[in-house]
Motif scaffolding. Structure first.
Motif, PDB file in Angstrom:
ATOM      1  N   VAL A  40       0.841  -1.200   0.000  1.00 51.37           N
ATOM      2  CA  VAL A  40       0.000   0.000   0.000  1.00 51.37           C
ATOM      3  C   VAL A  40       0.877   1.251   0.000  1.00 51.37           C
ATOM      4  O   VAL A  40       0.642   2.207  -0.759  1.00 51.37           O
ATOM      5  N   THR A  41       1.899   1.249   0.842  1.00 50.53           N
ATOM      6  CA  THR A  41       2.813   2.400   0.924  1.00 50.53           C
ATOM      7  C   THR A  41       3.540   2.614  -0.392  1.00 50.53           C
ATOM      8  O   THR A  41       3.634   3.741  -0.900  1.00 50.53           O
ATOM      9  N   ALA A  42       4.040   1.496  -0.979  1.00 53.12           N
ATOM     10  CA  ALA A  42       4.758   1.606  -2.252  1.00 53.12           C
ATOM     11  C   ALA A  42       3.821   2.075  -3.356  1.00 53.12           C
ATOM     12  O   ALA A  42       4.193   2.910  -4.199  1.00 53.12           O
ATOM     13  N   GLY A  43       2.595   1.571  -3.365  1.00 49.76           N
ATOM     14  CA  GLY A  43       1.638   1.970  -4.384  1.00 49.76           C
ATOM     15  C   GLY A  43       1.245   3.422  -4.279  1.00 49.76           C
ATOM     16  O   GLY A  43       0.945   4.081  -5.283  1.00 49.76           O
ATOM     17  N   VAL A  96      -9.181  -8.212  -9.143  1.00 54.18           N
ATOM     18  CA  VAL A  96      -9.009  -6.939  -8.423  1.00 54.18           C
ATOM     19  C   VAL A  96      -7.851  -6.153  -9.029  1.00 54.18           C
ATOM     20  O   VAL A  96      -7.934  -4.930  -9.219  1.00 54.18           O
ATOM     21  N   LEU A  97      -6.756  -6.855  -9.353  1.00 53.03           N
ATOM     22  CA  LEU A  97      -5.620  -6.182 -10.003  1.00 53.03           C
ATOM     23  C   LEU A  97      -6.026  -5.661 -11.378  1.00 53.03           C
ATOM     24  O   LEU A  97      -5.633  -4.553 -11.778  1.00 53.03           O
ATOM     25  N   ALA A 119      -1.872  -0.269  -9.010  1.00 54.06           N
ATOM     26  CA  ALA A 119      -2.432  -1.356  -8.206  1.00 54.06           C
ATOM     27  C   ALA A 119      -2.751  -0.936  -6.778  1.00 54.06           C
ATOM     28  O   ALA A 119      -3.082  -1.787  -5.951  1.00 54.06           O
ATOM     29  N   THR A 120      -2.666   0.337  -6.470  1.00 52.76           N
ATOM     30  CA  THR A 120      -2.848   0.786  -5.088  1.00 52.76           C
ATOM     31  C   THR A 120      -4.209   0.388  -4.517  1.00 52.76           C
ATOM     32  O   THR A 120      -4.309  -0.087  -3.380  1.00 52.76           O
ATOM     33  N   MET A 121      -5.260   0.553  -5.287  1.00 50.04           N
ATOM     34  CA  MET A 121      -6.590   0.173  -4.818  1.00 50.04           C
ATOM     35  C   MET A 121      -6.633  -1.311  -4.476  1.00 50.04           C
ATOM     36  O   MET A 121      -7.217  -1.721  -3.465  1.00 50.04           O
ATOM     37  N   TRP A 131      -5.021  -2.076  -1.089  1.00 54.60           N
ATOM     38  CA  TRP A 131      -5.902  -1.750   0.038  1.00 54.60           C
ATOM     39  C   TRP A 131      -6.930  -2.860   0.274  1.00 54.60           C
ATOM     40  O   TRP A 131      -7.228  -3.217   1.416  1.00 54.60           O
ATOM     41  N   VAL A 132      -7.445  -3.424  -0.805  1.00 59.21           N
ATOM     42  CA  VAL A 132      -8.412  -4.522  -0.687  1.00 59.21           C
ATOM     43  C   VAL A 132      -7.760  -5.725  -0.020  1.00 59.21           C
ATOM     44  O   VAL A 132      -8.333  -6.361   0.876  1.00 59.21           O
ATOM     45  N   PHE A 133      -6.529  -6.065  -0.436  1.00 54.00           N
ATOM     46  CA  PHE A 133      -5.826  -7.213   0.143  1.00 54.00           C
ATOM     47  C   PHE A 133      -5.570  -6.999   1.632  1.00 54.00           C
ATOM     48  O   PHE A 133      -5.741  -7.923   2.448  1.00 54.00           O
ATOM     49  N   LEU A 134      -5.151  -5.794   2.001  1.00 53.08           N
ATOM     50  CA  LEU A 134      -4.886  -5.494   3.406  1.00 53.08           C
ATOM     51  C   LEU A 134      -6.152  -5.676   4.250  1.00 53.08           C
ATOM     52  O   LEU A 134      -6.114  -6.297   5.323  1.00 53.08           O
ATOM     53  N   ALA A 135      -7.269  -5.157   3.767  1.00 52.95           N
ATOM     54  CA  ALA A 135      -8.528  -5.278   4.507  1.00 52.95           C
ATOM     55  C   ALA A 135      -8.931  -6.741   4.669  1.00 52.95           C
ATOM     56  O   ALA A 135      -9.419  -7.153   5.731  1.00 52.95           O
TER      57      ALA A 135
END
Length: 470
Positions: A321-324, A412-413, A424-426, A429-433
Motif C-alpha cells: 500500500v505504501t509503495a503503491g 481486483v488487479l 495497483a494501489t486500490m 488496500w483490498v488485500f490489506l482489509a
C-alpha cells in the motif's frame, strides 16, 4: 492381492506402519508430488505465456492479460470438487495416471496458439480455460495422500505433497526465464514442448509405482455432510487468504513486475526478461515454506500458526500500500525504491501464504479427528473412516474455494490497473482489509475462549478448541 491394489489400509496401526506401511505411503507420496507438480505447472502456464505476449503483436493489454491468467484459476478451482471424489471412485493410482495424461490437451493447444499470435482474444480465453485441468490435480492428490498417512504425520505429509506440487509454479517460470534469457521473448513454444515430456514421465511413474486403496471413501455425500459443520466454512474462508494469495500473487507477480519495468522505460523484451528473473522467487519460497507450515502446525497448533501468518501478511500488504501510494502509475514513476518495495512485498506475501497453506490444511484432519471422538456408538475403525472421509471431502472443497481467491486477486488487479489511476494501489488496500478480516476470524473461531453456546468442545492436541456441533 491385486497388483497396485490394497484392500485394507490402516495408517494408524503402528505395527503395520513400521513393518512396511510407511514405505508404501512414501512411494505413493513421491509420485503424487511429481504428478501434482506437473499439474500446477500446466495450471500456471499462462502466467508465463503472458510474458511472451507484447501488446503490439498479440493485441492484448494489461487488463486483458490479468483476466487471461484468472480464467484457468477459475476453471481449476471448480474442477477440484469432482477431482476430490475421483480417487475414491476410480482409485488414487488410476486417477493420477488419467489426470496427468489429460494435461497433454491444454499443453498442445497452448503450443499451437502461441505459434499463431493472430488468434482472437476469445480463442486465447478458451485455450487458457483448458489449462484449468491442472488445478484439479491438487484436490485428488491431497485427498489420496490424506488416506495414506496417520494423524500424527498428516501435517508434514500433506504439506510436503502440496509444497512439492506448488513448486510446479516457479519451475515453469524458471523454464520460461531460461527461454527468454537465451532466445528472447519470441519462442514460447519451447516451454510447452518441455512439459510434454514432463507429463509423460508423471503418467508413467504413477502407473508403475502408485497404489489404489480399497477402503478409501470420499464422495459428494461426504462433502455435503462435512459442509454441515460451521468450521468447514471457516476453514474454506481462511484458505482463500492463504492458497488464494499464493496462487493469485504467483500468477500475477510476473505481470506486475513487467508493467513496472515498462513504466521505468524498459523495452518489452527487456521488461519480460527482468520480470522473469524475479517472478519465480516468490512461488519457490512459498512452495518450500508449505511443508514447514504443516510441521509448525503439528508442533504448535494450526490455529496459532495461521493467526501469526495472517498478521505478517497484513504487514506485508501494508508495505505494498505504501509503495503503491508513492508510485502514481505514470511512465518513469517506477523508481528503484518502489520496485524494491513491490518485490519485497509480493515475495513476502507469497512466502507467508505458503506457510499458511500448510497450517490451514493441518487443521482439517485435526478438526474431524476431534469430532470423530465425540461420536457415540462407533468403533475405532469406524471413527477413523468417518474422519478420513470428512477430511478428504473438505480438503477438496476448501481447495476449490481457496483457488477462487486467486481469481479474485487477478480480477481486483485488473480492475485497479484498468481504472483511471492505472496502478495497483486500490488492489493493495483490498488485500490489506481482507487479511485483517482473516486475523479476526481465526482468533474468534479457533483461539478465543470457547463459548458455551457453541456446544461440546474438545482439544485437537494442540491447545486449539474445536467444535463438535454442526
Amino acid at each position: 492381492m491385486k497388483k497396485h491394489y490394497i484392500e485394507h489400509w490402516d495408517a494408524e496401526d503402528v505395527d503395520a506402519w513400521e513393518a512396511g506401511g510407511k514405505d508404501i505411503a512414501k512411494r505413493n507420496l513421491i509420485w503424487s508430488v511429481v504428478a501434482e507438480h506437473v499439474g500446477f505447472s500446466v495450471w500456471s502456464i499462462w502466467s508465463v505465456m503472458v510474458l511472451f505476449m507484447p501488446t503490439d503483436i498479440y493485441g492484448i493489454d494489461a487488463a486483458g492479460k490479468f483476466f487471461l491468467v484468472a480464467v484457468p484459476t477459475l476453471v481449476g478451482s471448480i474442477l477440484r470438487i469432482p477431482y476430490t471424489v475421483a480417487t475414491a471412485r476410480f482409485g488414487g493410482r488410476n486417477w493420477t495416471v488419467f489426470s496427468a495424461l489429460v494435461l497433454l490437451v491444454p499443453t498442445l493447444f497452448t503450443l499451437y496458439l502461441m505459434m499463431n499470435p493472430g488468434a482472437s482474444y476469445t480463442t486465447f480465453i478458451l485455450v487458457a480455460a483448458l489449462a484449468g485441468v491442472g488445478g484439479g490435480n491438487f484436490a485428488s492428490s491431497m485427498t489420496n495422500i490424506n488416506a495414506f498417512y496417520p494423524q500424527r504425520l498428516k501435517g508434514w505429509a500433506l504439506g510436503l505433497n502440496a509444497g512439492g506440487g506448488n513448486i510446479g509454479v516457479p519451475m515453469i517460470q524458471v523454464i520460461g526465464l531460461l527461454v527468454i534469457a537465451t532466445l528472447g521473448n519470441t519462442e514460447p513454444w519451447i516451454v510447452c514442448a518441455v512439459y510434454l515430456v514432463f507429463i509423460a514421465v508423471a503418467a508413467v511413474g504413477a502407473a508403475l509405482f502408485m497404489d489404489n486403496l480399497g477402503n478409501q471413501k470420499s464422495d459428494l455425500r461426504s462433502m455435503a455432510k462435512a459442509l454441515k459443520f460451521s468450521d468447514s466454512w471457516v476453514i474454506s474462508f481462511l484458505y482463500i487468504g492463504t492458497f488464494g494469495s499464493f496462487i493469485g500473487f504467483s500468477f500475477a507477480f510476473g505481470q506486475v513486475l513487467q508493467i513496472n519495468f515498462l513504466a521505468g522505460g524498459a523495452t518489452p523484451a527487456e521488461a519480460a526478461l527482468r520480470a522473469a528473473q524475479i517472478a519465480f522467487i516468490g512461488p519457490l519460497l512459498g512452495s518450500i515454506a508449505r511443508p514447514m507450515g504443516g510441521k509448525l502446525a503439528d508442533r504448535i497448533g494450526g490455529g496459532k500458526i495461521t493467526l501469526y501468518t495472517f498478521v505478517a501478511m497484513a504487514l506485508a500488504a501494508a508495505v505494498l500500500v505504501t509503495a503503491g501510494t508513492v508510485d502514481d502509475g505514470t511512465p518513469g514513476a517506477a523508481t528503484a525504491g518502489v520496485l524494491v518495495a513491490f518485490v519485497f512485498g509480493f515475495i513476502t506475501l507469497i512466502l507467508l501464504a505458503g506457510i499458511g497453506n500448510g497450517s490451514v490444511y493441518k487443521m482439517i484432519p485435526s478438526i474431524f479427528e476431534a469430532k470423530a471422538q465425540g461420536l457415540e456408538g462407533l468403533s475405532r475403525d469406524a471413527k477413523a473412516a468417518w474422519s478420513r472421509a470428512m477430511s478428504g471431502a473438505l480438503i477438496g472443497f476448501a481447495g476449490a474455494i481457496g483457488g477462487l481467491g486467486g481469481v479474485g486477486i487477478n480480477l481486483v488487479l485488473r480492475a485497479s490497473y484498468g481504472g483511471t489511476a492505472k496502478s495497483a494501489t486500490m488492489a493493495f488496500w483490498v488485500f490489506l482489509a481482507f487479511y485483517i478480516a482473516c486475523i479476526f476470524v481465526t482468533w474468534f473461531v479457533f483461539l478465543r475462549r470457547p463459548s458455551v453456546t457453541r456446544g461440546l468442545t474438545v482439544s485437537d492436541g494442540d491447545d486449539e478448541k474445536v467444535s463438535v456441533s454442526a
